[in-house]
Design a protein around this motif. Sequence first.
Motif, short mmCIF file in Angstrom:
data_model
loop_
_atom_site.label_atom_id
_atom_site.label_comp_id
_atom_site.label_asym_id
_atom_site.label_seq_id
_atom_site.Cartn_x
_atom_site.Cartn_y
_atom_site.Cartn_z
N TYR A 188 39.03 37.78 43.45
CA TYR A 188 39.86 38.93 43.14
C TYR A 188 40.38 38.83 41.71
O TYR A 188 41.12 37.91 41.36
CB TYR A 188 41.04 39.00 44.11
N GLY B 292 53.41 39.12 40.83
CA GLY B 292 53.04 40.01 41.92
C GLY B 292 52.17 39.41 43.00
O GLY B 292 51.66 40.14 43.86
N PHE B 293 52.00 38.07 43.01
CA PHE B 293 51.10 37.47 43.98
C PHE B 293 51.51 37.77 45.42
O PHE B 293 50.65 38.15 46.24
CB PHE B 293 51.04 35.95 43.77
N ASP C 299 41.42 41.97 39.93
CA ASP C 299 42.05 43.22 39.53
C ASP C 299 43.44 43.00 38.96
O ASP C 299 43.93 43.82 38.17
CB ASP C 299 42.14 44.18 40.72
N GLN C 300 44.09 41.93 39.38
CA GLN C 300 45.37 41.52 38.81
C GLN C 300 45.26 40.05 38.42
O GLN C 300 44.48 39.30 39.01
CB GLN C 300 46.50 41.69 39.83
N THR D 137 49.13 42.63 51.38
CA THR D 137 48.12 43.66 51.66
C THR D 137 46.80 43.09 52.15
O THR D 137 45.88 43.85 52.46
CB THR D 137 47.83 44.50 50.39
N GLN D 138 46.69 41.77 52.23
CA GLN D 138 45.39 41.13 52.44
C GLN D 138 45.05 40.80 53.89
O GLN D 138 43.91 40.49 54.20
CB GLN D 138 45.30 39.86 51.59
N PHE E 265 47.28 36.69 38.38
CA PHE E 265 48.46 35.97 38.85
C PHE E 265 48.56 34.57 38.23
O PHE E 265 49.59 33.93 38.29
CB PHE E 265 48.41 35.82 40.37
N ASP F 72 53.33 40.24 46.61
CA ASP F 72 53.14 41.66 46.92
C ASP F 72 51.68 41.92 47.26
O ASP F 72 51.36 42.65 48.21
CB ASP F 72 53.55 42.52 45.72
N TRP F 73 50.79 41.33 46.47
CA TRP F 73 49.35 41.49 46.76
C TRP F 73 48.98 40.83 48.08
O TRP F 73 48.25 41.41 48.90
CB TRP F 73 48.54 40.87 45.61
N LEU F 74 49.49 39.63 48.32
CA LEU F 74 49.15 38.90 49.53
C LEU F 74 49.51 39.69 50.78
O LEU F 74 48.78 39.66 51.79
CB LEU F 74 49.85 37.54 49.54
#
Length: 256
Positions: A239, A18-19, A241-242, A25-26, A244, A21-23
């Motif tokens: 970070y 999911g890296f 929370d997840q 949002t950053q 990776f 997908d997270w990126l």
Amino acid sequence: MRVISFNANGIRSAARKGFFDWLATQDADFVCIQETKAQSDQLTDPEFNPPGYVCQYVSAERKGYSGVAIFARRPPTRIITELGLPEFDQEGRYCAFEYPDLVVASLYLPSGSAGDHRQASKDRFLEAYLPIMAAYRESHEQPFILCGDWNIAHRELDLKNWRSNQKNSGFLPHERAWLDRVFGELGYVDAHRVVAPDEAVYTWWSNRANAWENNVGWRIDYQIITPDMKDRVQSARVYRDQKFSDHAPLIIDYRD
């Protein structure tokens, strides 16, 4: 300006976790990645070249090993993919984006944890790279943000079990003294410590003994900056929370 540094321990593995997908949002301006472990023909999926970024991967000659990358919102005036150190350039350890007003680089230092031969390689890198860092201070006017996995915990504060690791690679006295020279003699600045000088925070955790869950980690990922960037450091966080990778992204915001 947001800069993210992240050792992916395999960019394809991080993507599956999911890296990217997270990126998305950053809203990062620069993303510096280490240990991509991929060749160019394995990165043809658009996922590995996020929209809105100029992306440069630098792969090791050896497949499945090392490698770095930079993603940037604005096109650089120059891209550098070698340090001029053949032993290490073939391992894909460096990439830099140059601009008239800034240089941002992604660096992956050798690890010495695999044995004496790898520690010897790491020590050769440290000896060769210090003059390069010194020469930059003398020859460049642009501020410099040097992101990377340095594979060294600088202070006792930078790893949970420092007493039992004093003879282990990554916390050896001469490695820590090398960083002392970077921050002292050469005048570079540990950006995270500008805003969190005494915070026990880590960026890497062993896969053994539930280290991630128990937060028994090491801080070995840094954004090292020239002194002219010090007053621009606004905030820093890791970070978690997840998950990776066995590393976590280091996110630092700089004032424009």
